[in-house]
Design a protein around this motif. Structure first.
Motif, PDB file in Angstrom:
ATOM      1  N   UNK A  10     -70.150 -43.074  27.554  1.00  0.00           N
ATOM      2  CA  UNK A  10     -70.573 -44.430  27.250  1.00  0.00           C
ATOM      3  C   UNK A  10     -70.463 -45.400  28.403  1.00  0.00           C
ATOM      4  N   UNK A  11     -70.465 -44.888  29.638  1.00  0.00           N
ATOM      5  CA  UNK A  11     -70.328 -45.777  30.784  1.00  0.00           C
ATOM      6  C   UNK A  11     -71.649 -45.957  31.520  1.00  0.00           C
ATOM      7  N   UNK A  12     -72.726 -45.497  30.937  1.00  0.00           N
ATOM      8  CA  UNK A  12     -73.992 -45.416  31.659  1.00  0.00           C
ATOM      9  C   UNK A  12     -74.355 -46.720  32.340  1.00  0.00           C
ATOM     10  N   UNK A  29     -61.374 -38.739  40.946  1.00  0.00           N
ATOM     11  CA  UNK A  29     -62.681 -38.148  41.224  1.00  0.00           C
ATOM     12  C   UNK A  29     -63.465 -38.177  39.917  1.00  0.00           C
ATOM     13  N   UNK A  30     -64.469 -39.015  39.863  1.00  0.00           N
ATOM     14  CA  UNK A  30     -65.247 -39.108  38.635  1.00  0.00           C
ATOM     15  C   UNK A  30     -66.532 -38.314  38.807  1.00  0.00           C
ATOM     16  N   UNK A  31     -66.667 -37.305  37.981  1.00  0.00           N
ATOM     17  CA  UNK A  31     -67.860 -36.476  38.030  1.00  0.00           C
ATOM     18  C   UNK A  31     -68.838 -37.027  37.002  1.00  0.00           C
ATOM     19  N   UNK A  32     -70.090 -37.191  37.410  1.00  0.00           N
ATOM     20  CA  UNK A  32     -71.097 -37.708  36.494  1.00  0.00           C
ATOM     21  C   UNK A  32     -71.840 -36.512  35.898  1.00  0.00           C
ATOM     22  N   UNK A  33     -71.794 -36.398  34.578  1.00  0.00           N
ATOM     23  CA  UNK A  33     -72.414 -35.258  33.909  1.00  0.00           C
ATOM     24  C   UNK A  33     -73.799 -35.640  33.408  1.00  0.00           C
ATOM     25  N   UNK A  46     -70.495 -39.543  31.319  1.00  0.00           N
ATOM     26  CA  UNK A  46     -71.871 -39.184  30.984  1.00  0.00           C
ATOM     27  C   UNK A  46     -72.859 -39.951  31.835  1.00  0.00           C
ATOM     28  N   UNK A  47     -73.891 -39.279  32.316  1.00  0.00           N
ATOM     29  CA  UNK A  47     -74.899 -39.940  33.155  1.00  0.00           C
ATOM     30  C   UNK A  47     -75.813 -40.804  32.294  1.00  0.00           C
ATOM     31  N   UNK A  48     -76.352 -41.855  32.884  1.00  0.00           N
ATOM     32  CA  UNK A  48     -77.371 -42.614  32.159  1.00  0.00           C
ATOM     33  C   UNK A  48     -78.664 -41.806  32.091  1.00  0.00           C
ATOM     34  N   UNK A  49     -79.595 -42.283  31.272  1.00  0.00           N
ATOM     35  CA  UNK A  49     -80.912 -41.644  31.235  1.00  0.00           C
ATOM     36  C   UNK A  49     -81.655 -42.033  32.497  1.00  0.00           C
ATOM     37  N   UNK A  50     -81.916 -41.077  33.351  1.00  0.00           N
ATOM     38  CA  UNK A  50     -82.658 -41.316  34.587  1.00  0.00           C
ATOM     39  C   UNK A  50     -83.149 -39.962  35.087  1.00  0.00           C
ATOM     40  N   UNK A  53     -74.446 -42.444  27.026  1.00  0.00           N
ATOM     41  CA  UNK A  53     -74.216 -41.159  26.372  1.00  0.00           C
ATOM     42  C   UNK A  53     -72.772 -41.062  25.906  1.00  0.00           C
ATOM     43  N   UNK A  54     -72.601 -41.003  24.607  1.00  0.00           N
ATOM     44  CA  UNK A  54     -71.269 -40.922  24.007  1.00  0.00           C
ATOM     45  C   UNK A  54     -70.908 -39.453  23.771  1.00  0.00           C
ATOM     46  N   UNK A  55     -69.632 -39.193  23.484  1.00  0.00           N
ATOM     47  CA  UNK A  55     -69.294 -37.857  22.992  1.00  0.00           C
ATOM     48  C   UNK A  55     -70.081 -37.621  21.712  1.00  0.00           C
ATOM     49  N   UNK A  56     -70.546 -36.408  21.534  1.00  0.00           N
ATOM     50  CA  UNK A  56     -71.270 -36.077  20.309  1.00  0.00           C
ATOM     51  C   UNK A  56     -70.379 -35.220  19.425  1.00  0.00           C
TER      52      UNK A  56
END
Ligand code: FES
Ligand code: FES
Lengths: 739, 152
Positions: free
Chosen positions: A42-44, A68-72, A104-108, A399-402
């Motif tokens: 939810x940080x998109x 280290x923040x990994x963007x998924x 979570x990655x944003x929609x892009x 993108x939140x946890x589902x």
């Protein structure tokens, strides 16, 4: 770091991407304020919106606090993607696993497309690790190279003398050390390397070892944020009255009583139904219960599932489109000395994710903001943009946890996301809306695993050899009408209707697989964990068992003989059989009980799984699956413990369907609404699952789905070994097993 | 106004008396760790403790729990058993999607408070009302045994 620098890196990254580089976009950035935002879903796009703070780059961000923040780019819906993708990146970065967080990655789609799906971003088909295997490692390696370059410059030493280990950059000769965070600012000024060398697999420290899940803490203390937990200022909760039949629409409604429910704010009509908006969920539900709606059922689908099935059985008597063939099947059958035949029925199935579908939408002057357990970023983004006449990039998706998906959130037409947006549109965007499907809405909402009927025939020659195989399938197409139709429906054959059947691995000289795709059934269908293989593995693997019995052959020995051209199938089969003591008698059951062992092997999503089930059948026909031994070849095992976890879960998921589940329709109305009618497996029914992972240096393939298909046929074959009865309809009819 | 004792704190809520405890917790108090799965006491996702006993918050109106001690997942780490359970869950990486796990953990804590060394049959019984669509049951069982061991 100046804004200019940051833009340089971002632009450079974008350019490299357009040149066809394997997504080597990354960068470092410094927080203006010291505190790093907690990673999580939810940080998109938040960093982008706050100038001077973090600028999230494509796949990694390193904070001055060493985080280290990994963007998924892929959704975490339980399958362990966040942990898996972070493992790949952290491996090549030589990060300290304890400091790794995932976001979570944003929609892009420009940065985050699924490399197997062309220009679209999304998660599905067990592709997350496979398509990211090089991309994430290269992103980590490039980040590491920039940290090394920064340290070399600061210390005035050659980069080649610098080592990196667990979040520390060191120059052993001069005994100098720095943490990642201390180098982040300088590393950001270094050039993004044009080439990176990846580690030799023998040097791996995280891949192939146990890297604990990054989401375990938040998911055990109640802090993990799912879409249903999102609350925005001024937000209204919407509960929707949906039509009782697929294809019906609202005609008129009387909201008088609904509006008098305390907390109800508004009642609006949308194309899919009538939405009651309230200050909280319970008031919205009470409002909906008080609503009376008249439906326009002109276009409604009115058949029941038994009628649909009866129609399919008739269709199966006629030739269909040829989906696969070898040799001369009809010739072989004409000369056959012995025939075996059987038909199989598979029901509609609901995904029934534990978190019912829901979505939060806010309309702002700049565009639309959406919170969702987002699985189809690009498709949903385009559909939402279309509804509001916006450009896709004006739709931000957080993108939140589902809370599970099993395929449901990978919508081909943005169904529930669009429904939430329709409500926002109907109220003129005056408040953010959380649309909540209650369990009954979710279960009756369609998008099921399609109902299928299969007919199989085998021909044995005079020597008793298997010389002919005919397989006819009847069922709705999932891909028809989806964005994937042009790529995946060929000459009228939907590849996911026949996957696992048309590519049967057994060497049978004469074979034909045919498909009927009825187009007059108005029940929405969708991919359900393992898609076509959820039914094709059952019919092919139980039928082969019947053939083995007719030939007087051992089921494992016959399979191995027929798998001569498929070494990976054969290898998992051998391991599962050996670990399960195949061929040795089972421990005897208590009086009246019957025991049996059964096997199945299946390839799906480029992974190979064999399972051996041990079953006890009681005098009353009740069954207990005691033990399931699984052997898995999914290429390189990135996280063996997560593979085991996915296989255990897949066994339980598949057993739920085999024993308990069917969505049925009566005159077009769905009969089930909650877990009383659509039961899930319970604790006491869970078998003991053993997982054996075959060593492999092949690139990683999927694991979220491939352990589902072999379970039901292995159990059915075990039941048959115990009782002599063949189960040809799902879910199993246990009353037929009474002693 | 209704007054409830939640995680040791008195909270005054402006909700209708028939409101299920679940929605009062989630929507009114923003204690969102307790989940909605079925609304019919069929899945256990909403499990909380009322005076130490596991109950399905979706099927209990707030009016019926006035004056009782309500504990949610947010307070699970306040007791020794809760910490042992959360620890075991994390050591064994039980969770998948995680959505059912607050309820699983609350049921497991109540079980261990009642039976210090539960057998598999005890676990089958106590956990029968907690569904997990991801079917993490094997690890839930192992984690309960592990927590029991850690508690000595
Ligand atoms: S939500 Fe309460 S038991 Fe399912
Ligand atoms: S972990 Fe997903 S429902 Fe239990």
């Amino acid at each position: 770091m100046t804004n200019a620098n940051r833009n340089d890196i971002r632009n450079l990254s974008r350019r490299r991407f357009l040149q066809g580089g394997a997504g080597l976009t990354l960068g470092f950035c410094l927080p203006a304020a010291a505190a790093a935002p907690a990673a999580g879903p939810g940080k998109a796009g938040e960093g982008l919106a706050v100038p001077g703070a973090f600028t999230p780059n494509a796949f990694v961000r390193i904070g001055t606090d060493d985080t280290v923040t990994v963007i998924s780019k892929h959704l975490e819906m339980g399958q362990g993607t966040y942990t898996g993708l972070a493992t790949l990146l952290a491996e090549e970065l030589d990060a300290d696993w304890k400091t790794v967080a995932v976001e979570g990655a944003p929609a892009d789609a420009a940065r985050y497309n699924n490399l197997f799906w062309g220009p679209a971003q999304g998660t599905g088909g067990s592709t997350a690790m496979a398509n990211s295997w090089e991309q994430m490692r290269k992103a980590g390696a490039a980040a590491r190279a920039m940290l090394v370059a920064a340290a070399a410059r600061r210390w005035g030493v050659p980069a080649a003398e610098i080592t990196v280990r667990a979040g520390w950059v060191s120059h052993p000769a001069s005994k100098r050390n720095a943490r990642f965070g201390q180098l982040a600012a300088d590393a950001a000024k270094e050039a993004v390397p044009a080439e990176v060398t990846l580690k030799d697999p023998r040097e791996f420290r995280l891949i192939g070892r146990r890297a604990p899940r990054r989401d375990s803490a938040a998911k055990t203390d109640g802090t993990a944020m799912f879409t249903l937990d999102v609350r925005l200022p001024g937000m209204l909760v919407a509960v929707v009255a949906h039509p009782p039949r697929f294809g019906a629409k609202p005609k008129s409604f009387d909201a008088g009583r609904a509006r008098s429910v305390k907390g109800v704010v508004d009642v609006v009509q949308i194309p899919q139904g009538v939405a009651v908006l309230a200050r909280d969920t319970w008031s919205a539900k009470k409002g909906r219960d008080a609503l009376s709606v008249t439906w326009d059922e002109q276009g409604a689908f009115r058949r029941g599932s038994e009628e649909i099935l009866a129609g399919y059985r008739e269709l199966a008597k006629k030739p269909g489109l040829v989906a696969g063939q070898a040799g001369d099947a009809d010739g072989a059958f004409a000369k056959a000395a012995k025939l075996v035949s059987a038909t199989y029925d598979f029901p509609y199935l609901a995904h029934a994710a534990m978190e019912p579908m829901n979505c939060v939408v806010r309309l702002a002057p700049e565009g639309l903001e959406v919170w969702n357990g987002e699985q189809m970023h690009t498709g949903d983004q385009h559909a939402l943009a279309g509804l509001f006449g916006l450009k896709p990039e004006q739709v931000t998706i957080h993108t939140m946890y589902a809370g599970g998906s099993f395929g449901r959130r990978a919508s081909k037409d943005a169904d529930y996301v669009l429904e939430a947006a329709q409500i926002v549109k109907a109220i003129g965007g005056k408040a953010p809306v959380k649309m909540v499907w209650l369990r009954e809405d979710d279960m009756r909402g369609g998008y099921y695993r399609p109902l299928f009927h299969h007919a199989l025939e085998a021909a044995l020659d005079a020597e008793g050899k298997l010389v002919g195989w005919r397989h006819r399938l009847v069922g709705q197409s999932i891909l028809a009408g989806s964005p994937f139709e042009s790529a995946m429906v060929k000459d009228g054959i939907d590849v996911v209707s026949v996957e696992g059947a048309a590519n049967l691995p057994y060497s049978i000289p004469n074979l034909r697989v045919e498909l009927h795709t009825p187009k007059d059934v108005g029940v929405p269908v969708l991919w359900w964990r393992s898609v076509g293989s959820s039914h094709t593995a059952y019919s092919t693997e139980t039928f082969l068992d019947e053939v083995a019995a007719a030939m007087g052959r051992d089921p494992v020995a016959l399979r191995l003989e027929l798998l001569s051209g498929h070494p990976r199938h054969a290898a998992v089969l051998r391991v599962a059989a050996e670990k399960a003591d195949w061929g040795r008698p089972l421990a005897t059951a208590k009086a009246g009980d019957r025991r049996g062992r059964g096997v199945a092997v299946h390839e799906s999503f480029n992974s190979f799984v064999a399972e051996v089930a041990e079953v006890t059948v009681g005098r009353d026909g009740g069954i207990r699956v005691d033990r399931v031994v699984c052997a898995v070849d999914c290429g390189t095992a990135i996280n063996p413990d997560n593979i085991r976890s996915q296989v255990e879960g897949a066994v339980g998921f598949a057993l739920s369907a085999a024993l308990h589940q069917a969505i049925t329709l009566t005159e077009g109305r769905v009969d089930q609404g909650n877990f009383d009618g659509f039961p899930l497996l319970r604790m006491g029914e869970m078998p003991k699952v053993e997982v054996h992972i075959l060593p492999s240096e092949a690139p990683p393939t999927g694991i979220g789905e491939p352990a589902v298909p072999p379970l039901a046929p292995a159990v059915a074959n075990a039941i048959s070994a115990a009782t002599g009865k063949r189960l040809r309809r799902m879910p199993f009819d246990l009353s037929s097993l009474k002693a | 106004m209704i007054e409830l004792d939640i995680n040791g704190v008195r909270r005054r809520l402006d909700v209708e008396p028939d409101t299920p405890l679940l929605w009062a917790l989630r929507d009114t108090l923003q204690l969102t760790g307790t989940k909605y799965g079925c609304g019919q006491a069929l899945c256990g996702a909403c499990t909380v403790h009322v005076d130490g006993t596991p109950v399905r918050a979706c099927s209990v109106p707030v009016s019926s729990v006035v004056g009782r001690r309500i504990a949610t997942i947010e307070a699970a780490d306040r007791g020794r058993i809760g910490r042992a359970v959360q620890d075991a869950w994390r050591r064994l990486d039980v969770v998948q999607c995680g959505y059912c796990q607050s309820g699983q953990i609350m049921s497991a804590i109540a079980l261990l408070a009642r039976i210090r060394k539960p057998t598999d049959a005890d676990i089958d019984g106590a956990m029968a009302g907690n569904l997990c669509r991801c079917a993490t049951y094997q690890r839930i069982r192992a984690a309960i045994h592990e927590a029991a061991r850690a508690l000595g």
